[in-house]
Enzyme design. Structure first.
Site, PDB file in Angstrom:
ATOM      1  N   PHE A  19     -12.689  19.116   5.670  1.00  0.00           N
ATOM      2  CA  PHE A  19     -12.094  18.234   5.371  1.00  0.00           C
ATOM      3  C   PHE A  19     -12.665  18.335   7.706  1.00  0.00           C
ATOM      4  CE2 PHE A  19     -11.393  13.419   4.254  1.00  0.00           C
ATOM      5  CZ  PHE A  19     -11.497  13.717   3.240  1.00  0.00           C
ATOM      6  N   GLY A  43       0.504  -1.261  -0.278  1.00  0.00           N
ATOM      7  CA  GLY A  43      -0.164  -0.641   0.035  1.00  0.00           C
ATOM      8  C   GLY A  43       0.899   1.133  -0.249  1.00  0.00           C
ATOM      9  N   GLN A  95     -11.955   4.378  15.756  1.00  0.00           N
ATOM     10  CA  GLN A  95     -13.220   4.931  14.728  1.00  0.00           C
ATOM     11  C   GLN A  95     -13.883   5.204  13.673  1.00  0.00           C
ATOM     12  OE1 GLN A  95     -11.451   8.152  11.357  1.00  0.00           O
ATOM     13  NE2 GLN A  95     -11.251   9.274  13.066  1.00  0.00           N
ATOM     14  N   SER A 108      -4.808  10.067   7.442  1.00  0.00           N
ATOM     15  CA  SER A 108      -3.798   8.983   7.410  1.00  0.00           C
ATOM     16  C   SER A 108      -3.015   8.364   5.992  1.00  0.00           C
ATOM     17  CB  SER A 108      -5.161   7.922   7.175  1.00  0.00           C
ATOM     18  OG  SER A 108      -4.331   6.478   7.309  1.00  0.00           O
ATOM     19  N   GLU A 120     -16.038  11.703   3.325  1.00  0.00           N
ATOM     20  CA  GLU A 120     -16.153  13.220   3.938  1.00  0.00           C
ATOM     21  C   GLU A 120     -15.928  14.256   2.845  1.00  0.00           C
ATOM     22  OE1 GLU A 120     -14.028  12.433   6.996  1.00  0.00           O
ATOM     23  OE2 GLU A 120     -13.520  14.508   7.632  1.00  0.00           O
ATOM     24  N   ARG A 156      -8.740   9.847  14.605  1.00  0.00           N
ATOM     25  CA  ARG A 156      -7.824  10.458  13.352  1.00  0.00           C
ATOM     26  C   ARG A 156      -8.436  11.232  12.372  1.00  0.00           C
ATOM     27  NH1 ARG A 156      -8.299   8.743   7.925  1.00  0.00           N
ATOM     28  NH2 ARG A 156      -9.885   7.852   7.840  1.00  0.00           N
ATOM     29  N   GLY A 172       3.891   1.400   2.742  1.00  0.00           N
ATOM     30  CA  GLY A 172       4.949  -0.160   2.462  1.00  0.00           C
ATOM     31  C   GLY A 172       6.184   0.314   0.480  1.00  0.00           C
ATOM     32  N   HIS A 205     -14.461   2.356  10.486  1.00  0.00           N
ATOM     33  CA  HIS A 205     -13.498   2.532   9.482  1.00  0.00           C
ATOM     34  C   HIS A 205     -12.268   3.045   9.468  1.00  0.00           C
ATOM     35  CE1 HIS A 205     -12.644   5.380   5.874  1.00  0.00           C
ATOM     36  NE2 HIS A 205     -12.148   6.250   6.801  1.00  0.00           N
ATOM     37  N   ARG A 224     -15.150  13.273  12.819  1.00  0.00           N
ATOM     38  CA  ARG A 224     -16.031  12.462  12.956  1.00  0.00           C
ATOM     39  C   ARG A 224     -16.681  11.673  13.807  1.00  0.00           C
ATOM     40  NH1 ARG A 224     -11.448   9.240   8.283  1.00  0.00           N
ATOM     41  NH2 ARG A 224     -12.084  11.075   6.674  1.00  0.00           N
ATOM     42  N   LEU A 254     -17.706   2.811   1.690  1.00  0.00           N
ATOM     43  CA  LEU A 254     -18.025   4.477   2.622  1.00  0.00           C
ATOM     44  C   LEU A 254     -18.636   6.362   1.081  1.00  0.00           C
ATOM     45  CD1 LEU A 254     -16.223   6.218   4.320  1.00  0.00           C
ATOM     46  CD2 LEU A 254     -14.273   6.882   2.210  1.00  0.00           C
ATOM     47  N   HIS A 287     -17.427   5.895  11.241  1.00  0.00           N
ATOM     48  CA  HIS A 287     -17.545   6.588  10.261  1.00  0.00           C
ATOM     49  C   HIS A 287     -18.759   7.042  10.015  1.00  0.00           C
ATOM     50  CE1 HIS A 287     -17.039   8.983   6.273  1.00  0.00           C
ATOM     51  NE2 HIS A 287     -15.765   9.034   6.770  1.00  0.00           N
ATOM     52  N   GLU A 307      -0.976   1.848   7.983  1.00  0.00           N
ATOM     53  CA  GLU A 307      -2.111   1.958   9.295  1.00  0.00           C
ATOM     54  C   GLU A 307      -1.858   0.886  10.381  1.00  0.00           C
ATOM     55  OE1 GLU A 307      -6.052   1.793   7.353  1.00  0.00           O
ATOM     56  OE2 GLU A 307      -6.756   0.882   9.093  1.00  0.00           O
TER      57      GLU A 307
END
Ligand SMILES: Cc1cc2nc3c(=O)[nH]c(=O)nc-3n(C[C@H](O)[C@H](O)[C@H](O)COP(=O)(O)OP(=O)(O)OC[C@H]3O[C@@H](n4cnc5c(N)ncnc54)[C@H](O)[C@@H]3O)c2cc1C
Length: 401
Positions: free
Chosen positions: A119, A14, A232, A386, A247, A381, A17, A343, A278, A244, A234, A370
Site C-alpha cells: 500500500f 462500526g 486526506q 484506519s 489503493e 493517514r 464500536g 476521503h 496518498r 472509492l 484519495h 475515525e
C-alpha cells in the site's frame, strides 16, 4: 420517560464500536446504539485492507512493528504522536491473528499464510486483505462475536446529545427512529465511535451517513476538536460518482496515465511511483487535470488491463463490479476514469487527555475510531492504518477503564 441504565454506552456499530462492545461486554452491562444496523456501518465499505507487520510475503523480507511505525510517522509528515503509533503497530499482528481466529476470511498466499499487498507509503507488502471487501469481512466477523457475547444492541437509535452534569457525562438522549420516541440512556461511561464527517464535502468517498454526529455532540458538550486542518484526499475516486477505487488496485499493479499516455508518477515519485503516499498521488493527479493533461478536463486513467482477467476477478472483484455498474467500464478491457476526492479526516474529538490514549477532557467520555483524534495519522493517514486504528483502540478501552 423511562430511563434505561447501563455500565457503559457505546455510540456507533462500526468496527471501533463493535471492538469496544466486544471487550467491555465481557464483564459489564453494555449497550451499543447505532443509527443504522451495525453491519450497514461505513466500515463495511473499506476495500483495501488492514496493516500489520506479519512479514508473510513470499519474497522473504523481514517486516517489524518498528518499520511499520516508521512508515506511519513518515507518512504523517512527522506530525503523528509517536508513542501512540508505536503502541498501535506493536498491537497490529495480534489484532490480525485474532480476527483470523474469529473466522475472518482473509485472502491467502499459496503457502496458506494471510496474504499481504503493498500500500502507499509502506516500504513493504504489509496490508492484509479479504479480496477487496476487507471492511465487510471484518465488520461481520466482529458483529457475530458481539451477538454471541450478548452485547445489547439498539439499532436505528440516533444520538441527539450527550447529558452532562458539571464536567461529567452521565448518559445521552437518543431518537428511536422506528417509533419517533426520545429515549434517555444513562451510564457513567460513554464511548463515541460514530465515524467520520466526510459528508461536509461535495465530492467524498464517504457514505451518506458520515455526518460527524458524535464529533458535534462532544463539541457541544465542551470537548475540543483536534487536527481539523488535516484532511486526506484519495487519489482514485470513480469519475461521476466519487466511489472509492481502492489503493489495493495500485497495490496489485494498477498504473496511472494522463491523456498523453504518460505514466506521470514516474517523474513525480521515481521510487514509489503509483504507490507514493496518498497526498502526493492526489496532488499529482489534480495537477495533471488542471494543466490540461486529463481526459475531458476531469479525470485521468487508472489502468488495470495488463493485470489480466484472472487476477482482477480474484483480487479486485468489487472494484470491477463498481466500475461496470457506475461508469460502464469493465476494468479487464478498459482503464477506469478517476480523480481525487475527500476521503478521510485525520482530526476529530481531541483525546489523550491526561495521558490516556482515548479519554477526552469530559469525565467519563471516551472516543475511538475515525471520530477520535488519538493522533496516529498526523497530517496524513497511510492506507490500511484506519481499520487497524479502529480495532486496536476499540479494544484498548477495556484495559484502561
Ligand atoms: C470507501 C472507503 C474505503 C476505505 N478503505 C479502507 C481500507 O481499506 N483500510 C483502512 O484501514 N481504512 C479504510 N477506510 C477508512 C475506514 O474504513 C474508516 O476510517 C473506519 O472503518 C471507520 O470506522 P468507525 O468504526 O470509526 O466508524 P464507522 O464504521 O463509520 O461507524 C460509525 C457508526 O456510528 C454510528 N453513528 C453515527 N452517528 C450516529 C448517531 N447520531 N447516533 C447513533 N449512531 C451513530 C453509525 O450508525 C455507525 O454504526 C476507508 C474509508 C472509505 C470511505
Amino acid at each position: 420517560m423511562k430511563v434505561k441504565e447501563f455500565d457503559a454506552l457505546i455510540v456507533g456499530g462500526g468496527l471501533s464500536g463493535l471492538a469496544a462492545g466486544l471487550e467491555l461486554s465481557r464483564e459489564w452491562n453494555v449497550a451499543l446504539l447505532s443509527k443504522v444496523n451495525p453491519v450497514r456501518s461505513h466500515s463495511g465499505a473499506a476495500q483495501g485492507g488492514i496493516n500489520a507487520a506479519l512479514g508473510n510475503h513470499p519474497d522473504g523480507r523481514e517486516d517489524t512493528p518498528e518499520r511499520h511505525a516508521f512508515d506511519t510517522v513518515k507518512g504523517s509528515d512527522y506530525l503523528a504522536d509517536q508513542d501512540v503509533v508505536m503502541f498501535m503497530c506493536k498491537e497490529a499482528p495480534k489484532i490480525v491473528i485474532e480476527f483470523e481466529s474469529m473466522g475472518a476470511p482473509f485472502s491467502r498466499f499459496e503457502d496458506g499464510k494471510i496474504a499481504q499487498r503493498p500500500f502507499g507509503g509502506a516500504g513493504f507488502p504489509r496490508t492484509c486483505y479479504a479480496a477487496d471487501r476487507t471492511g465487510h469481512a471484518l465488520l461481520h466477523t466482529l458483529y457475530e462475536q458481539c451477538i454471541r457475547q450478548g452485547v445489547i444492541f439498539y439499532d436505528e437509535f440516533f444520538l441527539i446529545d450527550l447529558i452532562t452534569i458539571e464536567n461529567r457525562v452521565v448518559g445521552l438522549i437518543a431518537l428511536d427512529i422506528a417509533s419517533g420516541n426520545l429515549e434517555i440512556l444513562r451510564a457513567p461511561y460513554v464511548i463515541l465511535a460514530t465515524g467520520g464527517f466526510g459528508r461536509i464535502y461535495r465530492a467524498s468517498t464517504n457514505a451518506l451517513i458520515c455526518t460527524g454526529d458524535g464529533v458535534g455532540a462532544s463539541f457541544r458538550a465542551g470537548v475540543p476538536m483536534q487536527d481539523c486542518e488535516f484532511v486526506q484526499f484519495h487519489p482514485t475516486c470513480l469519475y461521476g460518482s466519487d466511489i472509492l477505487m481502492s489503493e489495493g488496485a495500485r497495490g496489485e499493479g494498477g498504473l496511472l496515465f494522463n491523456n498523453k499516455n504518460e505514466r506521470f508518477m514516474l517523474k513525480i515519485a521515481p521510487e514509489a511511483k503509483e504507490l507514493a503516499p496518498r497526498d502526493i498521488v492526489a496532488r499529482a493527479i489534480t495537477t495533471e487535470i488542471n494543466e490540461g493533461r486529463g481526459f475531458e478536463d476531469a479525470f485521468i486513467h487508472l489502468d488495470l488491463t495488463h493485470l489480466g482477467a484472472k487476477r482482477i476477478k480474484e483480487r479486485l472483484p468489487g472494484i470491477r463490479d463498481i466500475a461496470i455498474d457506475f461508469a460502464g467500464v469493465d476494468s479487464i478491457e478498459k482503464p477506469i476514469p478517476v480523480h481525487a476526492g475527500h476521503h478521510y479526516s485525520m482530526g476529530g474529538i481531541g483525546t489523550k487527555y491526561e495521558g490516556d490514549f482515548c479519554e477526552t477532557s469530559l469525565n467519563g467520555l471516551w472516543a475511538v475510531g475515525e471520530n477520535a483524534c488519538v493522533s496516529v495519522h498526523g497530517a496524513n493517514r497511510l492506507g490500511g492504518n484506519s481499520l487497524l486504528e479502529t480495532s486496536v483502540f476499540g479494544r484498548y478501552i477495556d484495559e484502561n477503564f
